[in-house]
Design an enzyme around this catalytic site. Sequence first.
Site, PDB file in Angstrom:
ATOM      1  CE1 TYR A  54      -4.192   1.383  -0.249  1.00  0.00           C
ATOM      2  CE2 TYR A  54      -3.659   2.602   1.742  1.00  0.00           C
ATOM      3  CZ  TYR A  54      -4.485   2.375   0.656  1.00  0.00           C
ATOM      4  OH  TYR A  54      -5.612   3.143   0.485  1.00  0.00           O
ATOM      5  CE  LYS A 110      -7.174   6.233   0.643  1.00  0.00           C
ATOM      6  NZ  LYS A 110      -8.142   7.110  -0.039  1.00  0.00           N
TER       7      LYS A 110
HETATM    8  P1  NAD Z   1     -12.288   4.021  -8.376  1.00  0.00           P
HETATM    9  O1  NAD Z   1     -11.139   3.809  -9.302  1.00  0.00           O
HETATM   10  O2  NAD Z   1     -13.588   3.519  -8.802  1.00  0.00           O
HETATM   11  O3  NAD Z   1     -12.419   5.555  -7.977  1.00  0.00           O
HETATM   12  C1  NAD Z   1     -11.317   6.421  -7.877  1.00  0.00           C
HETATM   13  C2  NAD Z   1     -11.758   7.747  -8.416  1.00  0.00           C
HETATM   14  O4  NAD Z   1     -10.728   8.727  -8.256  1.00  0.00           O
HETATM   15  C3  NAD Z   1     -12.082   7.714  -9.928  1.00  0.00           C
HETATM   16  O5  NAD Z   1     -13.389   8.163 -10.160  1.00  0.00           O
HETATM   17  C4  NAD Z   1     -11.083   8.659 -10.534  1.00  0.00           C
HETATM   18  O6  NAD Z   1     -11.584   9.368 -11.642  1.00  0.00           O
HETATM   19  C5  NAD Z   1     -10.825   9.599  -9.365  1.00  0.00           C
HETATM   20  N1  NAD Z   1      -9.598  10.365  -9.545  1.00  0.00           N
HETATM   21  C6  NAD Z   1      -8.329   9.908  -9.655  1.00  0.00           C
HETATM   22  N2  NAD Z   1      -7.488  10.933  -9.922  1.00  0.00           N
HETATM   23  C7  NAD Z   1      -8.257  12.068  -9.962  1.00  0.00           C
HETATM   24  C8  NAD Z   1      -7.991  13.427 -10.213  1.00  0.00           C
HETATM   25  N3  NAD Z   1      -6.748  13.874 -10.504  1.00  0.00           N
HETATM   26  N4  NAD Z   1      -9.012  14.330 -10.177  1.00  0.00           N
HETATM   27  C9  NAD Z   1     -10.281  13.919  -9.927  1.00  0.00           C
HETATM   28  N5  NAD Z   1     -10.607  12.631  -9.696  1.00  0.00           N
HETATM   29  C10 NAD Z   1      -9.589  11.704  -9.713  1.00  0.00           C
HETATM   30  O7  NAD Z   1     -11.823   3.313  -7.010  1.00  0.00           O
HETATM   31  P2  NAD Z   1     -12.479   3.216  -5.552  1.00  0.00           P
HETATM   32  O8  NAD Z   1     -11.879   2.019  -4.936  1.00  0.00           O
HETATM   33  O9  NAD Z   1     -13.942   3.332  -5.645  1.00  0.00           O
HETATM   34  O10 NAD Z   1     -11.852   4.473  -4.816  1.00  0.00           O
HETATM   35  C11 NAD Z   1     -12.627   5.487  -4.202  1.00  0.00           C
HETATM   36  C12 NAD Z   1     -12.017   5.874  -2.866  1.00  0.00           C
HETATM   37  O11 NAD Z   1     -12.145   4.797  -1.942  1.00  0.00           O
HETATM   38  C13 NAD Z   1     -10.526   6.204  -2.923  1.00  0.00           C
HETATM   39  O12 NAD Z   1     -10.244   7.263  -2.029  1.00  0.00           O
HETATM   40  C14 NAD Z   1      -9.909   4.922  -2.396  1.00  0.00           C
HETATM   41  O13 NAD Z   1      -8.609   5.097  -1.877  1.00  0.00           O
HETATM   42  C15 NAD Z   1     -10.905   4.595  -1.315  1.00  0.00           C
HETATM   43  N6  NAD Z   1     -10.851   3.231  -0.780  1.00  0.00           N
HETATM   44  C16 NAD Z   1     -10.915   2.168  -1.627  1.00  0.00           C
HETATM   45  C17 NAD Z   1     -10.860   0.892  -1.086  1.00  0.00           C
HETATM   46  C18 NAD Z   1     -10.914  -0.300  -2.003  1.00  0.00           C
HETATM   47  O14 NAD Z   1     -10.489  -1.382  -1.577  1.00  0.00           O
HETATM   48  N7  NAD Z   1     -11.418  -0.178  -3.208  1.00  0.00           N
HETATM   49  C19 NAD Z   1     -10.769   0.697   0.301  1.00  0.00           C
HETATM   50  C20 NAD Z   1     -10.730   1.805   1.128  1.00  0.00           C
HETATM   51  C21 NAD Z   1     -10.766   3.076   0.588  1.00  0.00           C
END
Ligand code: NAD
Length: 257
Positions: free
Chosen positions: A157, A164
């Site tokens: 990570y 984070k």
């Molecule tokens: P995802 O890829 O579906 O979403 C990530 C989003 O970030 C996308 O819509 C992308 O367009 C946007 N993004 C990236 N760079 C950007 C920029 N420069 N400007 C504007 N938007 C931008 O993935 P996800 O897993 O749904 O992630 C959403 C959130 O959840 C993130 O913060 C991620 O770290 C967090 N998260 C994910 C998990 C997991 O296991 N999937 C667990 C905990 C937290």
Amino acid sequence: MGLMDGKNVVIFGVANKRSIAWGIAEALQREGAKLAFSYQNERMQGALEKLVAELPEKPFMAPCDVTVEGDIDRFYEALGKEWDGVDGIVHSIAFAKREELGGNFRDTSWEGYALAQQVSAWSLIGLVKGGMKLMEGRDASVVCLSYYGAEKVVTNYNVMGVAKAALESSTRYLANDVGPHGVRVNAISAGPIKTVSAMGVGDFGTLLDSMAQKAPLRRNVDQMDVGNTAAFLLSPLSNGITGQVLYVDAGYSILGI
Ligand code: NAD
């Protein structure tokens, strides 16, 4: 009657059907919220348009790349022409270079570190500041998405764990800063969920398997588990809660040995 009847919520971070932000959108839609969406760039606009076609009402949509100077202000300016105010913001945005989501943490470059911080942590500050005028006097609520790697070492990570940690700390500093304006800020620390971003983390499948085997609930969480908690944090039911990190991880984070 829905939990979010009469509430206007802006969602940043829907890329596709698997995005956590889309799970949140579905929960908010079910609870009666009016929704607006951002998309990162034109390439991602089409996918979002197809998704929102499933919604009963055509939502406001505009581009916002948090690394592009002026994009955040342009987004809110355009939204302000359509809406009289904002009651909720969902920050579901993160990015790190793939090569820095694996290997030795000591090899993290300054460029990669700065980019991960800008997109994944600073953007929360930018989106709250940009939205303040629209949130003023409305008991608004902001929710962002974190992960356990903020506080404990999770293999691969790496740079995102540090981003984070900054996001969770920013949640607390922002909560204190904007609380007097009636705005709450909270984070959800979600367990691993298979999404496009998550698949960029080296050996992500092992994280999923390990959680399902060891978490007290013996399962993974999904987009709707997170969506329902986000709806709670955005709703008046959580009016006394701010600056917190709430775990939606099937209990994984309580485990010691
Ligand atoms: P995802 O890829 O579906 O979403 C990530 C989003 O970030 C996308 O819509 C992308 O367009 C946007 N993004 C990236 N760079 C950007 C920029 N420069 N400007 C504007 N938007 C931008 O993935 P996800 O897993 O749904 O992630 C959403 C959130 O959840 C993130 O913060 C991620 O770290 C967090 N998260 C994910 C998990 C997991 O296991 N999937 C667990 C905990 C937290």
